[in-house]
Design an enzyme around this catalytic site. Structure first.
Site, short mmCIF file in Angstrom:
data_model
loop_
_atom_site.label_atom_id
_atom_site.label_comp_id
_atom_site.label_asym_id
_atom_site.label_seq_id
_atom_site.Cartn_x
_atom_site.Cartn_y
_atom_site.Cartn_z
N TYR A 245 30.98 -9.12 -129.87
CA TYR A 245 32.00 -10.80 -129.57
C TYR A 245 34.09 -11.03 -130.10
CZ TYR A 245 29.19 -14.54 -127.90
OH TYR A 245 28.61 -15.78 -126.75
N ASP B 44 22.49 -15.22 -129.67
CA ASP B 44 23.88 -16.58 -128.75
C ASP B 44 22.82 -16.55 -127.28
OD1 ASP B 44 25.56 -17.45 -126.86
OD2 ASP B 44 26.21 -15.68 -125.89
N ASP C 81 14.76 -7.42 -129.05
CA ASP C 81 13.40 -7.77 -127.35
C ASP C 81 11.92 -8.62 -127.64
OD1 ASP C 81 12.62 -5.38 -129.27
OD2 ASP C 81 12.73 -3.92 -127.51
#
Ligand code: NAP
Length: 424
Positions: A160, A304, A280
């Site tokens: 990011y 995010d 995950d």
């Protein structure tokens, strides 16, 4: 308190200050706001009415906010010829606490995200999102009430950070050449390149903030979410540094899940449990075992994704608030974007922006006003008065309100204190 190019300071009010490591909030603090692009003007107008009403009722008019408009995005472009003027950054720096609507970022090329720039320039390193179901809000899961988490997402690093080179550019060619010559790493010539920095300092200050929050608010656990099995020196190091902060700096207040598993007989009453889960798996866990999670700490990108996924479980991003926090500075912003298709139509859901206002009031110590907002919002939604986005998912009769009607309903509720007495 002057020297701004185009910002008009309010006629009254004082700046919030930091004194001896604590926020010192006057009765009339000057608080900068950025209206935002797209639906920003609709949801901000609605939120401002609700925030002002709550403060007035909570403190009998003895406290109020001296709002000060500062500019970013389209409005700034028209006024200053640039999207994020220095004026805006300096005002937020000076007044310490601010609130903003969503800002548009073009997805392919164009300018960098103003939201990311604001976080980096002001060193707002923790993006904090409390995610809890409000009764009556339609949800895609059977038990939305089981999820009650606060996400602490790192906000200045990771992919990011915006360190990237376009495919075929001079920068990309030179990085590819450097990696080949120095490390023997062969990348395709037609690759775009992004860099993922994750540092010890940024990770540790985020974890420190999350632990302090968890201890002050009586939270049960902190889960560090990472992908350290694959990216060992970025994501894996993130988890390792986070554990280090917990054990080295808060040792007497915390216990790791591993230690609890090894010695289940030990007394852990009152201790904050520290655990970690691979990213995950975490997306599965919040759906299958939501009650096992409380405060969640993650790097920027995973944070995010997970914030929006969790927000969806309790009714979507139209309703979830957020804050970007530095050591003292705070910029509150809704989770959703500028939703251009609803811009100017007065039909967007202002709840996220309104709840950002409540979060901000709590941050400056005006909890009574924040409670009035939460109560009014819950009461109104429970009374089946909602904006179109929620109405679409509720079975049976509902009263569909526009953005401004929803705000007016909340203001009335706050003023009559109907919501806190529970009377319809
Ligand atoms: P978005 O603006 O959040 O909108 C996506 C969809 O979410 C909308 O089409 C709408 O869904 C629903 N939605 C979002 N906010 C809503 C609200 N307040 N009330 C009712 N429905 C709402 O996301 P996006 O379309 O991906 O992004 C648009 C722009 O916003 C982009 O430029 C993006 O970069 C920017 N953005 C800014 C921020 C920020 O400022 N912090 C955050 C995210 C995105 P339906 O179509 O199903 O009705």
């Amino acid at each position: 308190m002057h020297g701004f190019q185009k910002i008009r300071l309010p006629d009254e009010g004082e700046a919030i200050k930091v004194v001896d490591g604590k926020l010192c909030v006057p009765d009339i603090p000057i608080i900068p706001f950025i209206e935002g692009d797209g639906i920003g003007s609709d949801v901000w107008r609605a939120a401002r009415l609700v925030i002002d009403a709550a403060v007035k009722v909570a403190y009998d008019g003895e406290r109020r906010i001296a709002w000060c408009e500062v500019f970013a995005g389209e409005k700034a472009l028209n006024l200053y010829g640039e999207l994020l003027p220095q004026d805006t950054l300096r005002a937020i720096e000076q007044f310490i606490v601010a609130i903003k609507g969503p800002l548009t970022t073009p997805p392919f090329g164009g300018h960098r995200s103003l939201n990311v720039t604001l976080r980096q320039e002001l060193d707002l390193y923790a993006c904090v999102r409390p995610i809890k179901w409000i009764e009556g809000v339609p949800s895609p899961v059977k038990h939305p009430e089981r999820l009650d988490v606060v996400i602490f997402r790192e906000a200045t690093e990771d992919v990011y950070a915006g360190i990237e080179w376009e495919m075929g550019s001079d920068g990309a060619r030179r990085v590819i050449q450097f990696l080949r010559e120095e490390f023997g790493i062969i990348l395709p010539e037609d690759a775009g390149i992004g860099i993922k920095p994750i540092s010890e300092r940024a990770t540790k200050r985020l974890m420190r903030k999350a632990i302090k929050y968890a201890l002050e608010n009586g939270r049960r656990s902190i889960t560090i979410v990472h992908k350290g099995n694959i990216m060992k020196f970025t994501e894996g190091a993130f988890a390792q540094w986070a554990y280090e902060v917990a054990l080295d700096e808060f040792g007497e207040h915390v216990v790791t899940q591993r230690d609890v598993s090894r010695a289940p007989e030990q007394n852990i009453t009152g201790k904050l449990i520290i655990k970690d889960v691979l990213a995950d798996n975490m997306f599965q866990q919040v759906l299958t075992r939501p009650e096992d999670y409380d405060v969640i700490v993650l790097p920027n990108l995973n944070g995010d994704y997970l914030s929006d996924a969790c927000a969806a479980q309790v009714g979507g991003i139209g309703i979830a608030p957020g804050a970007n926090l530095g050591d003292y500075h705070a910029l509150f912003e809704p989770t959703h974007g500028s939703a251009p298709k609803y811009a100017g139509k007065d039909i967007a859901n202002p709840s996220s922006m309104i709840l950002c206002g409540a979060m901000m009031l709590r941050y400056i110590g005006w909890g009574e006003a924040a409670d009035l907002i939460y109560d009014a919002l819950s009461f109104t939604i429970k009374s089946r008065k909602v904006t179109q986005d929620l109405a679409r998912h509720i079975d049976g009769d509902v009263q569909v309100l526009t953005c401004s009607e929803f705000a007016a309903e909340l203001v009335e509720c706050i003023q009559s204190r109907r919501c806190s007495t529970g009377a319809a």
